[in-house]
Design a protein around this motif. Structure first.
Motif, short mmCIF file in Angstrom:
data_model
loop_
_atom_site.label_atom_id
_atom_site.label_comp_id
_atom_site.label_asym_id
_atom_site.label_seq_id
_atom_site.Cartn_x
_atom_site.Cartn_y
_atom_site.Cartn_z
N GLY A 64 16.98 -4.85 31.14
CA GLY A 64 17.21 -4.30 29.81
C GLY A 64 16.02 -4.54 28.89
N SER A 65 15.42 -5.71 28.97
CA SER A 65 14.26 -6.03 28.13
C SER A 65 13.10 -5.08 28.42
CB SER A 65 13.82 -7.48 28.35
OG SER A 65 14.85 -8.39 28.05
N ALA A 66 12.84 -4.83 29.71
CA ALA A 66 11.74 -3.94 30.08
C ALA A 66 11.97 -2.53 29.54
CB ALA A 66 11.59 -3.90 31.60
N ALA A 67 13.21 -2.06 29.62
CA ALA A 67 13.54 -0.74 29.07
C ALA A 67 13.33 -0.71 27.56
CB ALA A 67 14.97 -0.37 29.43
N ALA A 68 13.73 -1.78 26.88
CA ALA A 68 13.57 -1.85 25.43
C ALA A 68 12.10 -1.82 25.04
CB ALA A 68 14.25 -3.10 24.88
N ILE A 69 11.28 -2.62 25.73
CA ILE A 69 9.84 -2.64 25.45
C ILE A 69 9.24 -1.26 25.67
CG2 ILE A 69 7.63 -3.63 26.17
CD1 ILE A 69 9.30 -6.11 27.12
N PHE A 70 9.58 -0.65 26.80
CA PHE A 70 9.07 0.68 27.13
C PHE A 70 9.41 1.68 26.03
CE2 PHE A 70 9.44 4.33 30.46
CZ PHE A 70 8.23 4.84 30.05
N SER A 71 10.65 1.63 25.54
CA SER A 71 11.08 2.57 24.50
C SER A 71 10.32 2.35 23.20
CB SER A 71 12.59 2.46 24.28
OG SER A 71 12.95 1.28 23.58
N VAL A 72 10.07 1.09 22.86
CA VAL A 72 9.31 0.78 21.64
C VAL A 72 7.91 1.39 21.73
CG1 VAL A 72 8.23 -1.07 20.32
CG2 VAL A 72 10.59 -1.31 21.07
#
Length: 336
Positions: A64-72
């Motif tokens: 989930g963290s990786a997806a959040a960073i990617f989206s940012v």
């Protein structure tokens, strides 16, 4: 079947990663991620100040963290002007190497969080996942981050942005206001505390003179200087100490934040936290979006999109999270 050299590389990497793991993270499989695309600043970013973003990191929620960073990064007009501050309590070597290989150009630092500082203050809540000490790390951000960081956007690991984080980071914080977040004044605020709390005037008067509304602590803009001066971390700890002696709330790390800040925050447009997409804290059933525009999707609640997708029981809105999923399936040859 993959070539032998790829199989050996996978096995050796897994062995090294396992050796670096400690604590509860040993119970979770090690995720492997694809390298994210590189994003660049435009010329107009030359005068843009650094945007500081804080998140917690652990193996269980790393996907989930990786997806959040990617989206940012994907939706930022100035992605190279973002500095990430990650808080982790275990497996720091593995987390550091994983973030660096997934986002090679990312500007970030990982700060160790000593769980013993808060573990003795945590009371059991309605869901075991809410009792993890790392959930309380957001209360210690002003003490963990260097004094040179004055303002930070805190983000949970179960969300994605679909808008430029610079707009959220630019939220004004008036004098003496240390925190901004979307408020939900139509929510039943009394339900976040027990009858023991409300029946004791010495406790319930904590909200006297305040228009106290529920807010979700998964998306916050924090003025760390004002927080440090006012000693808000110590105030949160005092309420947690009281909770150990008498049951005044049931819901993990949220109620102490409400006790200190509800009615004393700057409001942020609801578009910046379309929360509750993970359902409630018991069953995690599918939910629809709230009415209105969307800048951030937040799977707060029991149901997480990556878990439901892997179980082949996704909710309709989980499809909005999936494009940011960087997980590499075992023995994938796509980058060979």
């Amino acid at each position: 079947m993959p070539p032998l050299h790829l199989l050996l590389l996978f096995l050796s990497t897994s062995a090294l990663s396992c050796a670096a793991r400690t604590g509860d993270d040993r119970h979770h499989p090690l995720p492997q991620f694809r390298e994210a695309p590189q994003f660049y600043n435009s010329i107009s970013c030359l005068s843009i100040p650094t945007i500081h973003v804080a998140m917690t990191l652990d193996v269980a929620y790393l996907r989930g963290s990786a997806a959040a960073i990617f989206s940012v990064l994907q939706h930022s007009s100035c992605p190279e002007s973002i500095q990430f501050h990650f808080i982790a309590s275990s497996s720091i070597s593995f987390l550091n190497s994983t973030i660096r290989s997934t986002f090679p150009s990312l500007s970030f630092q990982i700060y160790p969080f000593d769980e013993s500082r808060v573990s003795g203050l945590i009371s059991t809540s309605i869901r075991k996942a809410l009792d993890r000490p790392l959930n309380y790390a957001r209360s210690y951000l002003p003490l963990l981050l260097p004094d040179s960081v004055h303002k930070v956007v805190y983000l949970d690991s179960d969300l994605v942005l679909v808008d430029d984080i610079a707009r959220l980071a630019s939220t004004p914080l008036p004098d003496k206001v240390a925190l901004a977040a979307p408020e939900y004044c139509n929510a039943n605020f009394t339900s976040y505390f027990t009858p023991t709390f409300w029946s004791n005037p010495a406790l319930s008067m904590a909200f006297e003179g305040r228009k106290a509304c529920y807010f979700n602590t998964g998306v916050m803009v924090m003025d760390l200087d004002k927080w440090r001066v006012s000693g808000f971390t110590a105030q949160i700890e005092e309420w947690m100490e009281l909770q150990k002696r008498m049951r005044i709330y049931e819901l993990g790390s949220l109620p102490p934040f409400l006790l200190v800040f509800a009615g004393r925050i700057a409001a942020v447009d609801h578009r910046w936290n379309q929360h509750g997409l993970g359902g409630d804290n018991y069953r995690g059933l599918c939910r629809n979006l709230h009415p209105g525009p969307v800048s951030l999707l937040h799977w707060s609640g029991k149901g997480k999109p990556w878990v439901r997708i892997d179980a082949k029981r996704p909710c309709p809105l989980d499809a909005l999270w999936q494009p940011y999923d960087l997980i590499r399936r075992p023995f994938s040859l796509e980058d060979a």
